[in-house]
Design an enzyme around this catalytic site. Structure first.
Site, mmCIF file in Angstrom:
data_model
loop_
_atom_site.group_PDB
_atom_site.id
_atom_site.type_symbol
_atom_site.label_atom_id
_atom_site.label_comp_id
_atom_site.label_asym_id
_atom_site.label_seq_id
_atom_site.Cartn_x
_atom_site.Cartn_y
_atom_site.Cartn_z
ATOM 1 N N ASP A 46 0.821 -1.218 0.000
ATOM 2 C CA ASP A 46 0.000 0.000 0.000
ATOM 3 C C ASP A 46 0.851 1.262 0.000
ATOM 4 O O ASP A 46 0.388 2.329 0.370
ATOM 5 C CB ASP A 46 -0.950 0.008 1.208
ATOM 6 C CG ASP A 46 -0.231 -0.259 2.502
ATOM 7 O OD1 ASP A 46 1.007 -0.416 2.482
ATOM 8 O OD2 ASP A 46 -0.909 -0.313 3.542
ATOM 9 N N LYS B 182 5.942 3.832 16.026
ATOM 10 C CA LYS B 182 4.881 4.731 16.515
ATOM 11 C C LYS B 182 5.256 5.440 17.824
ATOM 12 O O LYS B 182 4.626 5.257 18.859
ATOM 13 C CB LYS B 182 3.563 3.963 16.672
ATOM 14 C CG LYS B 182 3.118 3.323 15.355
ATOM 15 C CD LYS B 182 1.721 2.752 15.429
ATOM 16 C CE LYS B 182 1.220 2.261 14.094
ATOM 17 N NZ LYS B 182 2.003 1.283 13.386
ATOM 18 N N ASP C 172 1.534 6.588 1.973
ATOM 19 C CA ASP C 172 1.003 5.348 2.535
ATOM 20 C C ASP C 172 -0.503 5.390 2.256
ATOM 21 O O ASP C 172 -1.240 6.086 2.942
ATOM 22 C CB ASP C 172 1.320 5.327 4.032
ATOM 23 C CG ASP C 172 0.453 4.383 4.821
ATOM 24 O OD1 ASP C 172 -0.193 3.509 4.230
ATOM 25 O OD2 ASP C 172 0.427 4.521 6.065
HETATM 26 P P1 GTP Z 1 -5.425 -1.133 8.090
HETATM 27 O O1 GTP Z 1 -6.279 -2.252 8.614
HETATM 28 O O2 GTP Z 1 -6.247 -0.047 7.503
HETATM 29 O O3 GTP Z 1 -4.423 -0.644 9.100
HETATM 30 O O4 GTP Z 1 -4.557 -1.688 6.838
HETATM 31 P P2 GTP Z 1 -3.614 -2.966 6.758
HETATM 32 O O5 GTP Z 1 -4.352 -4.137 7.263
HETATM 33 O O6 GTP Z 1 -3.117 -3.070 5.352
HETATM 34 O O7 GTP Z 1 -2.428 -2.653 7.736
HETATM 35 P P3 GTP Z 1 -1.080 -1.877 7.467
HETATM 36 O O8 GTP Z 1 -1.319 -0.732 6.540
HETATM 37 O O9 GTP Z 1 -0.445 -1.578 8.776
HETATM 38 O O10 GTP Z 1 -0.195 -2.993 6.734
HETATM 39 C C1 GTP Z 1 1.072 -2.723 6.197
HETATM 40 C C2 GTP Z 1 1.355 -3.779 5.134
HETATM 41 O O11 GTP Z 1 1.443 -5.079 5.717
HETATM 42 C C3 GTP Z 1 0.284 -3.862 4.073
HETATM 43 O O12 GTP Z 1 0.947 -4.130 2.857
HETATM 44 C C4 GTP Z 1 -0.560 -5.040 4.536
HETATM 45 O O13 GTP Z 1 -1.196 -5.699 3.451
HETATM 46 C C5 GTP Z 1 0.470 -5.944 5.161
HETATM 47 N N1 GTP Z 1 -0.054 -6.750 6.259
HETATM 48 C C6 GTP Z 1 -0.632 -6.310 7.414
HETATM 49 N N2 GTP Z 1 -0.967 -7.348 8.196
HETATM 50 C C7 GTP Z 1 -0.599 -8.475 7.524
HETATM 51 C C8 GTP Z 1 -0.706 -9.877 7.816
HETATM 52 O O14 GTP Z 1 -1.212 -10.305 8.858
HETATM 53 N N3 GTP Z 1 -0.200 -10.739 6.873
HETATM 54 C C9 GTP Z 1 0.372 -10.309 5.708
HETATM 55 N N4 GTP Z 1 0.814 -11.228 4.847
HETATM 56 N N5 GTP Z 1 0.456 -9.002 5.397
HETATM 57 C C10 GTP Z 1 -0.008 -8.098 6.309
#
Ligand code: GTP
Length: 324
Positions: free
Chosen positions: A104, A155, A213
């Site tokens: 993202d 954070k 982001d």
């Molecule tokens: P929010 O729920 O809105 O915070 O978004 P998000 O779930 O994508 O969380 P965040 O933006 O913190 O994630 C950062 C990156 O890590 C993104 O590319 C997510 O797809 C990935 N990511 C987050 N959690 C996981 C997980 O449990 N497994 C995998 N494979 N990727 C994850």
């Protein structure tokens, strides 16, 4: 070299659209966010491993139907494993070193230059860093000579932030960075693992152009502007039969007549914009309809969402099939 792309998050901040569509498949400047991230990879990358979880089957189906230029394999997680657990779960046969990309992050990153910097630094990892005004929501790096990262705080409170250079979600890691990740449970790589890797040499790679982001509605639309301005959104004029100013990216067949476009719009396949409607700074997903004389600004309209005739919708996210 291979790449792991983390694609498993729930995208909660982009609900209700992400109830139907995983964040990585939301179109931004004419293509799904994931494909803008993949565009950063050098052409000689041997394989891309997508660490999937939430709506893994939709991502798998999309990459099969729209194969990127690199061989792609998806490794789904039965339970969310977090960033570290996801990396570990997807790491069988990974190269040494490997690229690690969040799915993202919409940014300008020279991954070929970064790979060279990593080789020259000789440490276990190289993390892209971007300078922001407010580092509180991010992982923040303290930098020493030659941009070696001397501390990494996830954070932080304002008083504890060691700098304004944050983890940009793009990195090169040696395979040994996977060793300390405990298998079989959710692990935050940034929080639980990165601080312990610093003694092995983790270096910053400062980004100087743009970075976003794209995790919230405001930021996904801001990222769309940045990508269009960087000519990553296709030719971008207004659709035939419309007025106003581009860039407008159309994805497939769209039905547009006597409508007016402001800048920065993506129109999904089989979307409709009826006469008299105005659309600006928005993402209109597949099959969505903007009826006569409606106005849509700074919105994300989910698949088959509908804005009724004459209504004005500003700064909203409509889920799949929602009406306004
Ligand atoms: P929010 O729920 O809105 O915070 O978004 P998000 O779930 O994508 O969380 P965040 O933006 O913190 O994630 C950062 C990156 O890590 C993104 O590319 C997510 O797809 C990935 N990511 C987050 N959690 C996981 C997980 O449990 N497994 C995998 N494979 N990727 C994850």
């Amino acid at each position: 070299m291979k790449a792991i792309v983390l694609v498993g998050g729930f995208g909660t901040r982009l609900r209700p659209v992400t109830y139907a569509v995983p964040k990585q498949l939301i179109p931004v400047a004419g293509k799904p966010m994931l494909y803008h991230v993949l565009d950063l990879l050098p052409p000689d990358v041997e394989e891309v491993v997508l660490a999937t979880g939430y709506k893994a089957e939709l991502i798998d189906a999309y990459v099969r139907a729209h194969p990127p230029r690199w061989p792609v394999r998806t490794v789904p997680e039965a339970e969310p494993l977090g960033t570290g657990g996801g990396m570990k779960n997807a790491s069988a046969g990974i190269s040494d070193p490997f690229f690690l990309l969040n799915s993202d992050v919409l940014a300008a990153v020279d991954l070929t230059g970064m790979r060279a910097a990593h080789a020259a630094n000789g440490g276990i990892g190289t993390m892209a860093l971007y300078e922001v005004d407010d580092p509180r929501p991010y992982g923040v790096a303290a930098l020493g000579p030659r941009d070696r990262i001397t501390a990494f705080v996830e954070k932080p409170e304002p008083k504890d932030a060691p700098s304004r250079w944050i983890n940009a979600g793009v990195a090169v890691w040696g395979r040994a960075a996977l060793d300390p990740i405990p298998p079989g449970r959710a692990v935050s790589f940034e929080r639980e693992i990165v601080p312990g890797l610093l003694p092995k040499g983790v270096y910053g790679f400062r980004l100087s152009r743009y970075w976003e982001d794209a995790g919230t509605p405001e930021r996904i639309l801001r990222a769309q502007e940045l990508l269009f301005d960087d000519h990553r959104g296709g030719p971008g004029g207004v659709p035939t039969g419309a007025r106003g100013s581009g860039p407008v990216a159309t994805m497939g067949a769209v039905s547009v007549r006597d409508a007016t476009f402001g800048p920065y719009v993506t129109l999904g396949d089989h979307s409709t914009v009826e006469p008299g409607a105005r659309v600006e700074n928005s993402i209109v997903m597949d099959g969505a309809v903007i009826e006569r004389d409606a106005r849509v600004a700074r919105c994300v309209l989910g698949p088959r969402a509908r804005v009724h005739a004459g209504h004005e919708v500003v700064g909203q996210v409509l889920g799949e099939g929602a009406e306004a």
